[in-house]
Design a protein around this motif. Structure first.
Motif, PDB file in Angstrom:
ATOM      1  N   GLU A  19       0.814  -1.217   0.000  1.00  0.00           N
ATOM      2  CA  GLU A  19       0.000   0.000   0.000  1.00  0.00           C
ATOM      3  C   GLU A  19       0.846   1.264   0.000  1.00  0.00           C
ATOM      4  O   GLU A  19       0.407   2.308   0.472  1.00  0.00           O
ATOM      5  N   LEU A  20       2.053   1.174  -0.512  1.00  0.00           N
ATOM      6  CA  LEU A  20       2.891   2.363  -0.612  1.00  0.00           C
ATOM      7  C   LEU A  20       2.328   3.282  -1.692  1.00  0.00           C
ATOM      8  O   LEU A  20       1.818   2.799  -2.718  1.00  0.00           O
ATOM      9  N   PRO A  21       2.384   4.584  -1.500  1.00  0.00           N
ATOM     10  CA  PRO A  21       1.694   5.497  -2.430  1.00  0.00           C
ATOM     11  C   PRO A  21       2.186   5.409  -3.866  1.00  0.00           C
ATOM     12  O   PRO A  21       1.405   5.643  -4.797  1.00  0.00           O
ATOM     13  N   GLN A  23       2.876   2.799  -5.401  1.00  0.00           N
ATOM     14  CA  GLN A  23       2.373   1.568  -6.016  1.00  0.00           C
ATOM     15  C   GLN A  23       0.970   1.743  -6.587  1.00  0.00           C
ATOM     16  O   GLN A  23       0.492   0.869  -7.303  1.00  0.00           O
ATOM     17  N   HIS A  24       0.301   2.855  -6.287  1.00  0.00           N
ATOM     18  CA  HIS A  24      -1.101   3.050  -6.677  1.00  0.00           C
ATOM     19  C   HIS A  24      -1.315   4.485  -7.154  1.00  0.00           C
ATOM     20  O   HIS A  24      -1.554   5.373  -6.326  1.00  0.00           O
ATOM     21  N   PRO A  25      -1.256   4.784  -8.429  1.00  0.00           N
ATOM     22  CA  PRO A  25      -0.874   3.867  -9.500  1.00  0.00           C
ATOM     23  C   PRO A  25       0.640   3.719  -9.586  1.00  0.00           C
ATOM     24  O   PRO A  25       1.376   4.602  -9.137  1.00  0.00           O
ATOM     25  N   ARG A  26       1.093   2.649 -10.170  1.00  0.00           N
ATOM     26  CA  ARG A  26       2.523   2.370 -10.275  1.00  0.00           C
ATOM     27  C   ARG A  26       3.001   2.775 -11.665  1.00  0.00           C
ATOM     28  O   ARG A  26       3.149   1.956 -12.557  1.00  0.00           O
ATOM     29  N   SER A  27       3.221   4.059 -11.864  1.00  0.00           N
ATOM     30  CA  SER A  27       3.732   4.564 -13.142  1.00  0.00           C
ATOM     31  C   SER A  27       5.255   4.692 -13.068  1.00  0.00           C
ATOM     32  O   SER A  27       5.842   4.721 -11.986  1.00  0.00           O
ATOM     33  N   ALA A  28       5.868   4.798 -14.241  1.00  0.00           N
ATOM     34  CA  ALA A  28       7.328   4.944 -14.283  1.00  0.00           C
ATOM     35  C   ALA A  28       7.773   6.206 -13.543  1.00  0.00           C
ATOM     36  O   ALA A  28       8.774   6.203 -12.829  1.00  0.00           O
ATOM     37  N   TYR A  29       7.022   7.291 -13.706  1.00  0.00           N
ATOM     38  CA  TYR A  29       7.364   8.553 -13.045  1.00  0.00           C
ATOM     39  C   TYR A  29       7.317   8.402 -11.536  1.00  0.00           C
ATOM     40  O   TYR A  29       8.235   8.827 -10.819  1.00  0.00           O
ATOM     41  N   LEU A  47       7.333   9.153   2.826  1.00  0.00           N
ATOM     42  CA  LEU A  47       5.899   9.100   2.518  1.00  0.00           C
ATOM     43  C   LEU A  47       5.271  10.481   2.341  1.00  0.00           C
ATOM     44  O   LEU A  47       4.625  10.758   1.321  1.00  0.00           O
ATOM     45  N   ASP A  48       5.429  11.355   3.323  1.00  0.00           N
ATOM     46  CA  ASP A  48       4.807  12.681   3.240  1.00  0.00           C
ATOM     47  C   ASP A  48       5.423  13.519   2.131  1.00  0.00           C
ATOM     48  O   ASP A  48       4.710  14.269   1.438  1.00  0.00           O
ATOM     49  N   TYR A  49       6.742  13.424   1.961  1.00  0.00           N
ATOM     50  CA  TYR A  49       7.400  14.184   0.891  1.00  0.00           C
ATOM     51  C   TYR A  49       6.897  13.744  -0.475  1.00  0.00           C
ATOM     52  O   TYR A  49       6.656  14.572  -1.366  1.00  0.00           O
ATOM     53  N   PHE A  50       6.746  12.429  -0.650  1.00  0.00           N
ATOM     54  CA  PHE A  50       6.277  11.914  -1.938  1.00  0.00           C
ATOM     55  C   PHE A  50       4.877  12.435  -2.248  1.00  0.00           C
ATOM     56  O   PHE A  50       4.611  12.917  -3.351  1.00  0.00           O
ATOM     57  N   GLN A  51       3.986  12.339  -1.261  1.00  0.00           N
ATOM     58  CA  GLN A  51       2.614  12.785  -1.481  1.00  0.00           C
ATOM     59  C   GLN A  51       2.565  14.267  -1.831  1.00  0.00           C
ATOM     60  O   GLN A  51       1.836  14.686  -2.749  1.00  0.00           O
ATOM     61  N   ARG A  52       3.329  15.070  -1.098  1.00  0.00           N
ATOM     62  CA  ARG A  52       3.339  16.518  -1.345  1.00  0.00           C
ATOM     63  C   ARG A  52       3.912  16.816  -2.738  1.00  0.00           C
ATOM     64  O   ARG A  52       3.417  17.696  -3.451  1.00  0.00           O
ATOM     65  N   PHE A  53       4.951  16.071  -3.121  1.00  0.00           N
ATOM     66  CA  PHE A  53       5.609  16.306  -4.408  1.00  0.00           C
ATOM     67  C   PHE A  53       4.660  15.998  -5.565  1.00  0.00           C
ATOM     68  O   PHE A  53       4.513  16.798  -6.496  1.00  0.00           O
ATOM     69  N   VAL A  54       4.001  14.829  -5.520  1.00  0.00           N
ATOM     70  CA  VAL A  54       3.147  14.451  -6.652  1.00  0.00           C
ATOM     71  C   VAL A  54       1.846  15.247  -6.680  1.00  0.00           C
ATOM     72  O   VAL A  54       1.216  15.372  -7.737  1.00  0.00           O
ATOM     73  N   GLU A  55       1.422  15.785  -5.553  1.00  0.00           N
ATOM     74  CA  GLU A  55       0.261  16.666  -5.574  1.00  0.00           C
ATOM     75  C   GLU A  55       0.582  17.962  -6.309  1.00  0.00           C
ATOM     76  O   GLU A  55      -0.247  18.496  -7.045  1.00  0.00           O
ATOM     77  N   ARG A  56       1.807  18.464  -6.108  1.00  0.00           N
ATOM     78  CA  ARG A  56       2.222  19.706  -6.758  1.00  0.00           C
ATOM     79  C   ARG A  56       2.704  19.455  -8.184  1.00  0.00           C
ATOM     80  O   ARG A  56       2.427  20.256  -9.089  1.00  0.00           O
ATOM     81  N   LEU A  57       3.410  18.336  -8.409  1.00  0.00           N
ATOM     82  CA  LEU A  57       3.975  18.015  -9.727  1.00  0.00           C
ATOM     83  C   LEU A  57       3.589  16.577 -10.074  1.00  0.00           C
ATOM     84  O   LEU A  57       4.390  15.649  -9.940  1.00  0.00           O
ATOM     85  N   PRO A  58       2.356  16.352 -10.522  1.00  0.00           N
ATOM     86  CA  PRO A  58       1.857  14.985 -10.700  1.00  0.00           C
ATOM     87  C   PRO A  58       2.433  14.220 -11.885  1.00  0.00           C
ATOM     88  O   PRO A  58       2.317  12.987 -11.928  1.00  0.00           O
ATOM     89  N   THR A  59       3.043  14.906 -12.850  1.00  0.00           N
ATOM     90  CA  THR A  59       3.573  14.215 -14.022  1.00  0.00           C
ATOM     91  C   THR A  59       5.007  14.643 -14.292  1.00  0.00           C
ATOM     92  O   THR A  59       5.480  15.670 -13.788  1.00  0.00           O
ATOM     93  N   LEU A  60       5.662  13.867 -15.124  1.00  0.00           N
ATOM     94  CA  LEU A  60       7.036  14.202 -15.499  1.00  0.00           C
ATOM     95  C   LEU A  60       7.087  15.562 -16.192  1.00  0.00           C
ATOM     96  O   LEU A  60       8.007  16.353 -15.957  1.00  0.00           O
TER      97      LEU A  60
END
Length: 348
Positions: A19-21, A23-29, A47-60
């Motif tokens: 249930e790591l963030p 892994q859902h979805p598990r894209s290359a980026y 965990l928190d850094y990853f969530q904050r990062f992809v919320e601000r920059l969701p794609t490559l």
């Protein structure tokens, strides 16, 4: 599939992290971002850094389009900031050379800054299910103990041997699960100190467990004394609560981050401060030590409250007076951000 992989996957099905963030979805980026963040850093921190990062920059492409200050601000606190710069640079190269996606070729991935063989293998295995081995720190520890390999794993000959074992154990089926499983085993069971051998699926066949070598394997790197240097950090705060920050150069530690002006010691601090503002007597704040990989930094912070900025010292691209909102949007070293977050209220 050999016995090592089969037993590991059986263990993973019951005990692995699913249930790591990233892994859902598990894209290359997302896999790539997690792999870079997890270098030198534990999952619980990431965990928190990853969530904050992809919320601000969701794609490559979002990462490629972002400015460096935005990327470093999102990274602030994770340390090893060169990782963030490589990530940013690699994203822009992917837009230029690969149509805005990470390539699905090992050599092309390894040609990007910050992506080595293990990270490239993890991206291809986890995002695309391709059979490529990995050899991060956790995997090195598992394989070193399982095969009873003596010698520092960072040595070329030892590393080559570990890569051979990593390749021979990587199965053709369930490669993504296997890759996650061996990382999980190293992170949760085959840990550095006091490994939980009784919970390990390989306890019956592990050389280190059999021979009582878990406390000495992997062989530690020959140590050397870490030097110490001292610096005074100048917190010049004006009557509006703004603090003077400078953007560090491209060389040295914390390169490209915003930080505080510095002096060699407290005695030299007033002279440095007066080049930027009219100041009163400094108030010493609690000293602290920050440890880098190659030296220790003893920091003596000095607060110059009610500083009056000199008219001749105007804001510019690499130096400016910043309020709390400005500071929140900039990339700062973790100890500097902590220092600013805990500043006492401005005195009347």
């Amino acid at each position: 599939m050999n016995a090592f992989a089969r037993e590991l996957l059986r263990w993973y099905d019951h005990h692995g992290r699913k249930e790591l963030p990233w892994q859902h979805p598990r894209s290359a980026y997302r896999v790539w971002l997690s792999e870079i963040m997890l270098q030198q850093t534990q999952v619980v921190t990431v965990l928190d850094y990853f969530q904050r990062f992809v919320e601000r920059l969701p794609t490559l492409r979002d990462l490629a389009d972002a400015d460096e200050d935005t990327v470093l601000a999102l990274w602030s606190g994770l340390g090893y900031y060169r990782r963030a710069r490589f990530l940013h640079h690699a994203a822009r190269l992917c837009v230029e050379r690969h149509g805005g996606d990470l390539p699905r070729d090992l050599d092309a991935l390894m040609a990007l800054p910050g992506i080595g063989r293990s990270t490239a293998g993890a991206i291809l295995a986890q995002a695309h299910g391709l059979r490529f081995p990995i050899l991060d720190g956790n995997v090195k520890r598992v394989l070193t103990r399982y095969h009873g390999i003596e010698g520092f794993p960072g040595e070329s000959a030892i590393e080559k041997r570990l890569w051979r074992h990593a390749d021979e154990h990587t199965p053709d089926e369930r490669t993504a699960d296997y890759t996650q499983a061996i990382m999980d085993l190293g992170a949760t069971v085959c840990v550095r100190s006091k490994p939980a051998c009784l919970l390990c699926p390989h306890a019956a066949t592990c050389v280190a467990h059999r021979d009582g070598l878990t406390t000495v394997l992997p062989t530690v790197k020959p140590g050397k004394k870490i030097p110490t240097r001292a610096v005074a950090m100048l917190l010049m705060r004006d009557g509006r609560g703004r603090v003077l920050l400078e953007k560090r150069g491209t060389q040295g530690v914390w390169s490209g981050l915003w930080s505080l002006p510095e002096a060699v010691d407290a005695d030299a601090a007033p002279a440095v401060a007066t080049t930027f503002a009219r100041v009163h007597t400094a108030e010493p704040l609690p000293a602290f030590t920050h440890v880098f990989s190659h030296y220790r930094l003893d920091v003596s912070p000095l607060l110059f409250d009610h500083a009056a900025p000199l008219a001749a010292v105007a804001d510019r691209a690499d130096r400016r007076w910043c309020d709390r909102e400005d500071i929140a949007s900039l990339g700062l070293p973790a100890p500097v951000r902590t220092l600013l977050d805990h500043l006492p209220e401005i005195a009347p």
